[in-house]
Scaffold this motif. Structure first.
Motif, PDB file in Angstrom:
ATOM      1  N   SER A 171       0.829  -1.202   0.000  1.00 12.82           N
ATOM      2  CA  SER A 171       0.000   0.000   0.000  1.00 12.82           C
ATOM      3  C   SER A 171       0.868   1.258   0.000  1.00 12.82           C
ATOM      4  N   ASP A 172       0.193   2.400  -0.144  1.00 12.65           N
ATOM      5  CA  ASP A 172       0.914   3.670  -0.093  1.00 12.65           C
ATOM      6  C   ASP A 172       1.513   3.917   1.284  1.00 12.65           C
ATOM      7  N   GLN A 173       0.836   3.453   2.342  1.00 10.92           N
ATOM      8  CA  GLN A 173       1.386   3.588   3.683  1.00 10.92           C
ATOM      9  C   GLN A 173       2.664   2.766   3.832  1.00 10.92           C
ATOM     10  N   ASP A 174       2.652   1.551   3.259  1.00  9.44           N
ATOM     11  CA  ASP A 174       3.861   0.735   3.279  1.00  9.44           C
ATOM     12  C   ASP A 174       4.982   1.409   2.488  1.00  9.44           C
ATOM     13  N   ALA A 175       4.629   2.030   1.385  1.00 12.54           N
ATOM     14  CA  ALA A 175       5.632   2.711   0.564  1.00 12.54           C
ATOM     15  C   ALA A 175       6.256   3.882   1.322  1.00 12.54           C
ATOM     16  N   ALA A 176       5.434   4.631   2.050  1.00 10.49           N
ATOM     17  CA  ALA A 176       5.960   5.759   2.825  1.00 10.49           C
ATOM     18  C   ALA A 176       6.924   5.270   3.904  1.00 10.49           C
ATOM     19  N   ALA A 177       6.550   4.182   4.590  1.00  7.33           N
ATOM     20  CA  ALA A 177       7.438   3.624   5.615  1.00  7.33           C
ATOM     21  C   ALA A 177       8.734   3.107   4.993  1.00  7.33           C
ATOM     22  N   ALA A 178       8.629   2.473   3.825  1.00  6.52           N
ATOM     23  CA  ALA A 178       9.821   1.954   3.152  1.00  6.52           C
ATOM     24  C   ALA A 178      10.752   3.089   2.724  1.00  6.52           C
ATOM     25  N   LEU A 179      10.190   4.151   2.185  1.00  5.40           N
ATOM     26  CA  LEU A 179      11.018   5.290   1.767  1.00  5.40           C
ATOM     27  C   LEU A 179      11.727   5.916   2.963  1.00  5.40           C
ATOM     28  N   ASN A 180      11.048   6.002   4.094  1.00  6.98           N
ATOM     29  CA  ASN A 180      11.668   6.552   5.293  1.00  6.98           C
ATOM     30  C   ASN A 180      12.835   5.688   5.751  1.00  6.98           C
ATOM     31  N   SER A 181      12.638   4.371   5.759  1.00  8.56           N
ATOM     32  CA  SER A 181      13.709   3.459   6.168  1.00  8.56           C
ATOM     33  C   SER A 181      14.884   3.520   5.197  1.00  8.56           C
ATOM     34  N   ILE A 182      14.575   3.556   3.909  1.00  9.26           N
ATOM     35  CA  ILE A 182      15.641   3.606   2.905  1.00  9.26           C
ATOM     36  C   ILE A 182      16.459   4.889   3.052  1.00  9.26           C
ATOM     37  N   HIS A 233      31.869  -2.686   0.089  1.00  6.32           N
ATOM     38  CA  HIS A 233      30.574  -3.045   0.660  1.00  6.32           C
ATOM     39  C   HIS A 233      29.627  -1.850   0.669  1.00  6.32           C
ATOM     40  N   THR A 234      30.150  -0.658   0.959  1.00  2.91           N
ATOM     41  CA  THR A 234      29.288   0.530   0.921  1.00  2.91           C
ATOM     42  C   THR A 234      28.780   0.787  -0.502  1.00  2.91           C
ATOM     43  N   SER A 235      29.621   0.521  -1.509  1.00  2.00           N
ATOM     44  CA  SER A 235      29.176   0.684  -2.892  1.00  2.00           C
ATOM     45  C   SER A 235      28.048  -0.296  -3.211  1.00  2.00           C
ATOM     46  N   PHE A 236      28.200  -1.538  -2.741  1.00  2.00           N
ATOM     47  CA  PHE A 236      27.139  -2.528  -2.949  1.00  2.00           C
ATOM     48  C   PHE A 236      25.843  -2.081  -2.281  1.00  2.00           C
ATOM     49  N   LEU A 237      25.943  -1.539  -1.065  1.00  2.00           N
ATOM     50  CA  LEU A 237      24.743  -1.096  -0.354  1.00  2.00           C
ATOM     51  C   LEU A 237      24.112   0.104  -1.046  1.00  2.00           C
ATOM     52  N   PHE A 238      24.925   1.001  -1.596  1.00  2.00           N
ATOM     53  CA  PHE A 238      24.364   2.118  -2.350  1.00  2.00           C
ATOM     54  C   PHE A 238      23.558   1.618  -3.543  1.00  2.00           C
ATOM     55  N   ASP A 239      24.073   0.598  -4.240  1.00  2.00           N
ATOM     56  CA  ASP A 239      23.333   0.031  -5.363  1.00  2.00           C
ATOM     57  C   ASP A 239      22.026  -0.603  -4.898  1.00  2.00           C
ATOM     58  N   LYS A 240      22.077  -1.304  -3.790  1.00  2.00           N
ATOM     59  CA  LYS A 240      20.861  -1.935  -3.257  1.00  2.00           C
ATOM     60  C   LYS A 240      19.852  -0.870  -2.828  1.00  2.00           C
ATOM     61  N   ILE A 241      20.353   0.200  -2.222  1.00  2.00           N
ATOM     62  CA  ILE A 241      19.466   1.296  -1.801  1.00  2.00           C
ATOM     63  C   ILE A 241      18.791   1.929  -3.010  1.00  2.00           C
ATOM     64  N   ASN A 242      19.571   2.158  -4.077  1.00  2.00           N
ATOM     65  CA  ASN A 242      19.001   2.752  -5.286  1.00  2.00           C
ATOM     66  C   ASN A 242      17.954   1.833  -5.908  1.00  2.00           C
ATOM     67  N   PHE A 243      18.227   0.509  -5.910  1.00  2.00           N
ATOM     68  CA  PHE A 243      17.256  -0.434  -6.455  1.00  2.00           C
ATOM     69  C   PHE A 243      15.953  -0.395  -5.652  1.00  2.00           C
ATOM     70  N   LEU A 244      16.067  -0.431  -4.329  1.00  2.00           N
ATOM     71  CA  LEU A 244      14.858  -0.413  -3.495  1.00  2.00           C
ATOM     72  C   LEU A 244      14.123   0.919  -3.630  1.00  2.00           C
ATOM     73  N   MET A 245      14.870   1.999  -3.773  1.00  2.00           N
ATOM     74  CA  MET A 245      14.229   3.296  -3.964  1.00  2.00           C
ATOM     75  C   MET A 245      13.458   3.329  -5.271  1.00  2.00           C
ATOM     76  N   ASP A 246      14.081   2.847  -6.344  1.00  2.00           N
ATOM     77  CA  ASP A 246      13.398   2.820  -7.642  1.00  2.00           C
ATOM     78  C   ASP A 246      12.187   1.892  -7.607  1.00  2.00           C
ATOM     79  N   ALA A 247      12.333   0.732  -6.946  1.00  2.00           N
ATOM     80  CA  ALA A 247      11.205  -0.200  -6.866  1.00  2.00           C
ATOM     81  C   ALA A 247      10.055   0.397  -6.081  1.00  2.00           C
TER      82      ALA A 247
END
Length: 321
Positions: A171-182, A233-247
């Motif tokens: 839901s949109d509420q889940d998306a807002a919580a996910a964006l905050n965590s990311i 490892h920080t570079s890998f996490l940045f890529d993962k963060i960008n993927f989750l943000m885009d998703a």
């Protein structure tokens, strides 16, 4: 607060300091000052001949001010250390180090978890520290380990966000919580990377200055290798963060498109009834159905049929899913 440590059989032992006489009677290898007052600064200045930097000087980020050798031979370093706890947002604290008279002096405004870990480990590992430079290198090595633990926490939190984003009902509420965590994890990851970059500069400065013996030089090289692995490892996490943000943003767009689709279908479906109502609402004197007794119910049935037919067609084509 003044924390004074002496070497006893390769262990760091803390000496209780209550007054100036207690400080004068010790032969410390490490003098750690946490938010010192003016009286404590005067004790250090008069006993050891070391002038402690003020808070503004500690925070100076000019490269020339972070690592330099004073005219009297004292070595000054400014290094960032990470604080990552559950009570407050992650933050970076700058520590001023002074290497003088075979003593390590450190000045900072907050008690740091890395410093607590070093004190605890030095008490339990005899022979791990031989002089004040070993204390400084141990602080840098522990800082790298602390940052590695923080990166593991980021990865675990991102895994939780990933499971939330990829679940069936998002839901949109889940998306807002996910964006905050990311956003929080991205900020922490950036702080860790900045912290590691500063530690690398400090260790490289010690190595270039030929201040370390052979064992200490090898330990410094190991610290740099650890930092290099953390950078990857920080570079890998940045890529993962960008993927989750885009998703997450993509799912938000999908949910918004569903709403827009409903309004689009509704507007198209009600367009024929509106057209029919507009035709029979014209104020012309001669209309074929004007004098017809069944003209009104006929118009209503016609409008209803013209509204239902598009919905039926859209549903058959699967456009309402």
């Amino acid at each position: 607060m003044i924390n004074v440590f002496v070497l006893q059989n390769g262990r760091l032992s803390q000496i209780n300091i209550e007054n100036r006489a207690d400080l004068e009677s010790t032969a410390p290898v490490w003098v750690d000052l946490t938010d010192p007052n003016e009286e404590e600064r005067d004790w250090v200045r008069s006993i050891y001949g070391v002038t402690l930097p003020g808070e503004d000087e500690v925070k100076d980020i000019e490269a020339s001010a972070r690592y330099y050798e004073a005219d009297n031979g004292d070595l000054h370093l400014r290094t960032d250390f990470l604080i990552d706890d559950d009570d407050e947002p992650a933050r970076i604290v700058t520590v001023a180090f002074i290497l003088a008279r075979d003593i390590l002096f450190s000045v900072h405004t907050l008690d740091l978890p890395v410093f607590r870990l070093v004190r605890m480990r030095a008490r339990s590992r005899p022979g791990s520290i031989a002089d004040y430079k070993d204390v400084l290198l141990d602080l840098y090595a522990t800082d790298a380990e602390y940052s590695a633990d923080a990166l593991e926490g980021i990865y675990q939190n991102l895994e939780d966000v990933s499971r939330s984003v990829l679940k069936k009902d998002f839901s949109d509420q889940d998306a807002a919580a996910a964006l905050n965590s990311i956003a929080q994890e991205e900020d922490l990851n950036g702080r860790i990377r900045r912290n590691m970059m500063d530690t690398r500069r400090a260790v490289s400065f010690l190595m270039r200055g030929r201040l370390l013996n052979a064992d200490q030089f090898e330990e410094a090289r190991q610290i740099l290798r650890d930092i290099e692995s953390l950078d990857g490892h920080t570079s890998f996490l940045f890529d993962k963060i960008n993927f989750l943000m885009d998703a997450t943003v993509g799912f938000i767009n999908i949910n918004q498109n569903k709403i827009i689709k409903i309004f689009s279908v509704a507007s198209v479906a009600f367009l024929p009834p509106t057209l029919i109502a507009s035709i029979y609402g014209m104020n012309f004197k001669i209309l074929p159905e004007l004098q017809w007794d069944l003209g009104y119910p006929f118009a209503l049935v016609l409008m209803l049929a013209s509204a239902v037919t598009p919905f039926w067609y859209f549903r058959r084509r699967g456009w309402l899913k």
